[in-house]
Design a protein around this motif. Sequence first.
Motif, PDB file in Angstrom:
ATOM      1  N   PHE A 154       0.834  -1.196   0.000  1.00  0.00           N
ATOM      2  CA  PHE A 154       0.000   0.000   0.000  1.00  0.00           C
ATOM      3  C   PHE A 154       0.870   1.247   0.000  1.00  0.00           C
ATOM      4  O   PHE A 154       1.774   1.402   0.834  1.00  0.00           O
ATOM      5  N   ALA A 155       0.587   2.135  -0.949  1.00  0.00           N
ATOM      6  CA  ALA A 155       1.302   3.400  -1.075  1.00  0.00           C
ATOM      7  C   ALA A 155       0.292   4.549  -1.055  1.00  0.00           C
ATOM      8  O   ALA A 155      -0.884   4.368  -1.374  1.00  0.00           O
ATOM      9  N   SER A 156       0.765   5.735  -0.682  1.00  0.00           N
ATOM     10  CA  SER A 156      -0.084   6.925  -0.644  1.00  0.00           C
ATOM     11  C   SER A 156       0.645   8.089  -1.281  1.00  0.00           C
ATOM     12  O   SER A 156       1.885   8.138  -1.309  1.00  0.00           O
ATOM     13  N   ALA A 157      -0.129   9.052  -1.800  1.00  0.00           N
ATOM     14  CA  ALA A 157       0.444  10.262  -2.392  1.00  0.00           C
ATOM     15  C   ALA A 157      -0.383  11.456  -1.949  1.00  0.00           C
ATOM     16  O   ALA A 157      -1.615  11.374  -1.848  1.00  0.00           O
ATOM     17  N   PHE A 158       0.301  12.577  -1.694  1.00  0.00           N
ATOM     18  CA  PHE A 158      -0.327  13.805  -1.235  1.00  0.00           C
ATOM     19  C   PHE A 158       0.216  14.939  -2.098  1.00  0.00           C
ATOM     20  O   PHE A 158       1.439  15.130  -2.183  1.00  0.00           O
ATOM     21  N   SER A 159      -0.651  15.679  -2.739  1.00  0.00           N
ATOM     22  CA  SER A 159      -0.182  16.723  -3.656  1.00  0.00           C
ATOM     23  C   SER A 159       0.396  17.907  -2.891  1.00  0.00           C
ATOM     24  O   SER A 159       0.135  18.089  -1.694  1.00  0.00           O
ATOM     25  N   PHE A 160       1.169  18.729  -3.589  1.00  0.00           N
ATOM     26  CA  PHE A 160       1.570  20.032  -3.080  1.00  0.00           C
ATOM     27  C   PHE A 160       1.411  21.047  -4.206  1.00  0.00           C
ATOM     28  O   PHE A 160       1.454  20.684  -5.387  1.00  0.00           O
ATOM     29  N   PRO A 161       1.194  22.311  -3.875  1.00  0.00           N
ATOM     30  CA  PRO A 161       0.918  23.318  -4.908  1.00  0.00           C
ATOM     31  C   PRO A 161       2.026  23.427  -5.935  1.00  0.00           C
ATOM     32  O   PRO A 161       3.197  23.155  -5.657  1.00  0.00           O
ATOM     33  N   GLU A 162       1.624  23.825  -7.113  1.00  0.00           N
ATOM     34  CA  GLU A 162       2.508  23.960  -8.269  1.00  0.00           C
ATOM     35  C   GLU A 162       3.000  22.615  -8.755  1.00  0.00           C
ATOM     36  O   GLU A 162       4.133  22.458  -9.185  1.00  0.00           O
TER      37      GLU A 162
END
Length: 881
Positions: free
Chosen positions: A233-241
Amino acid sequence: MHHRAVFLAALWMLISDVSAAELSIIADEVSIPPQQTQSFEFGNVPQQDTTVLLEVTARLHFRGLAGSNFFMKLALNGREIRAARSRRVVRLVNKPVVSPVAPGLPASWCGAAWRLVYAPDFEVGRKAPYYEGDPYTFVLDVTDLVNPAAENRLEVTNTARRLTGWSEPEGNLVLGKLTVRTQPGKSPTMQETAVLEPVVNTGQPAAGPAAYRGELLAGGGFTMEVGARRWEFASAFSFPEAGLNRLVPAAEPNGGGQPDWRPRVQPEDDGGQVLAEGPHYCLKRRVRFTPRNVEVADSLTNLSREAPLGLLVRHEVGIDEPDEVAVRLAGNPDPALTDYYSPPNPSVHLAAGDHALGLLCEDDVFRNQARLFCTAEPSVAGLRTEMLFLPPGGTYTLRWSVYPVAGRGYFDFVNLVRDDWGSNVTVDGAWTFFSADAILALPTEMIREKLERLGIRYACSWGGWVDPKQDRTRIGFGAGVMDDYWSDYRRRLREAAARLREAAPGIKVLVYYDSQRDTSEGGVEQFRDSWLTDAKGNQLFTDWGGRFSRTWSVVATLDNAFGQAMLSIADRYLDEIGADGLYWDEMECVAYGTPLITYNAADGYSCLLDPETYTIRHPIGVTTLLGEAHRLAVIERVRKRGGTVMGNGPPNTRAMLTTGVPRMVEVQHNDYWCYEGNFGTPLGYMSSGLGFDNITRGICQASLPVGTRLEYEHEISRYLFPFTPIEIYQGYLLGKERIITLHSGSYGWPGQRCLVAVHHFDHQGKHSGTDYPTVIGEDARTHVALNEEEAVVLERLPVTLEPAVGEARVTGVRYSGEEFSFHITSEGGTLRIDSGPFAVQPGTNYTVEIGSTVRPISVTNGTLILPIPAGKNVAVRVCAP
């Protein structure tokens, strides 16, 4: 009906050796009326090292361009043509399976059937700017479905029904082009694919949780080992730009995000914590490996004190062989479904080998924003939100879980969640729908006979409101139903409610209520603060394709004008109309396939993100979140006055589920909306079909049928309620009070030795009197043998039998308020009868007949205890005084 071109077979012989060939099956347009099927035949088609494409250009004839819906079924040589054969092999080759079908609304082109555009011709839809490609045309790879050695038959079915206000040829399915084309090259549909058969439960105990080993790794992701398989199981969290910070199931952190993003893992006995921080936000993850599931809580905090933050959050599990893993998004097994929105069933189910995993959104914000997804490249499935909004300095915790299940059946997972969510509340019934004028036209005695025969306890009025004595095109919703125009209709509703209660004292009469739409005179200005708006601030509305008057879209909250009006209108339903409660249509305020949002009111948790830069385009309100407090207040208000609420549509938040309000799903439209209700009350609205096959179709969808008519010839509805679910499966529902099944098998309550009254229904739904034996050993199991379209209800009796030795066999059970009787073959035992419809009262003597012996028996500690002698086919009868 057949359509044949006599030259087809000969023509195929002439062209079959050519490297590429095309054959037109129809020369001119063909029109297929609603609910009809037309067949088209063509000769044998080469299959080896060849790709066979079927091109269909079709529309549903209508006076103007008016959207689209699922109206065309295709079957080649008896096998239905769907959008995909597997997760890797898609049949639809000329456009994406999911693409815009209206401005800003991506949706599938294949659901219960193929989507057709409502249109007067084959040109106007092509001018609409939101469609990707030709909205009328489907090019389908059917290589594996053709017969290379004999004639082929294509069947095209128009599933539409001609509605009020439509005139012929409106509603006809029009075929503009029907072509079979071959081209060189092996088709991917000819690849070997694992056959993933559905799991059918015939009385077996639920699979329960699977044993597993969980590990939180230094990369911030985690793994689960179930049997011989390892899930990562992997997760990703965006950041601006435009970027993603990741948590990965690896021994080292992922380095592809922001430079400061370095997850720090703190292992604990039951899992552990992950701490990670970047310039914009920090993450605190808590992972708990429990015996039942994996619980994950991701707390995200916006580090800015001035600016809000929008986030994409994605959780995914790797699938090594997607064609070897059966994937269901929100319960739907269609392999063409790769992206789905379903707040009432926010789950992804993966069945592999002898076990399964279920991924589940747990908190209300996540489930109302989440997209459920499965992709072949890369081979992953999971949950994501592209809408999370954090105010300056704000924190929100997204909660999700993973259930390891000891069987591959989807409903084994469902039953684990239902138990954890507290979904198994008692559902009463049976139900019917009525029009006031139809009830007032019937004699009271006739109404009484119909209600008693079907066991009706709840009657709901139809809606939206249309008064056929005035204007059949004017429709009423929301606060509009209290306008003066509707005064006589309200009077007739009150009189119909009184007539129903006269015919069946104790029946609950619920009147149609809707808080998602409004038609009140002056309401556009009065409820300006309650508008449901688009991005430009325009209030949304529908004109119902010209069938009815304009209806304005609104959002009811505790604080706005429309919400306040609808609270008082709930009172007027009970006072002025004399209703016993509300039948609440569109109760959860939802759209289909996408969140229903408004731009003029923010819920504080949701926004639209720029998909390129991950920056906030616009804060928004998801109506299910905005209106939850209002819906809860209406329910509380009605209940405090002794009223009842019935909702259309499943619950989308935990608080709405906890109310225990019975909720139904409109299963009549297709074969997959039923899954939306799997975590709520298992009720399926059947619409207008009168046949018993409509009942069995609902039970096949793990739903108890909510009927609409008093004219049913079948008799099963009075035997279905009350029902408190223990487990639900397709075609088999196990409740505390009864078992309902369409499958042959051996049924009972594990560990219980209770006897049952057998109610068998033939293919017409008639109570047949057929009996089945119950064998009592460690528990009681009734052995059922059913033919197609038959059903049986096993009514649990407050009677238990404890054999003295081995097993006992019981047949011919009869149970009523006056007596209880059966035949038994055993080595003796003890019978215990507790109070039920056959009342057991202390101080009362009862008469017992065992064979030819008759004697009195009295109550001991509230129970009749009766020794049963050994013998073959001994008749036992207990009579009340």
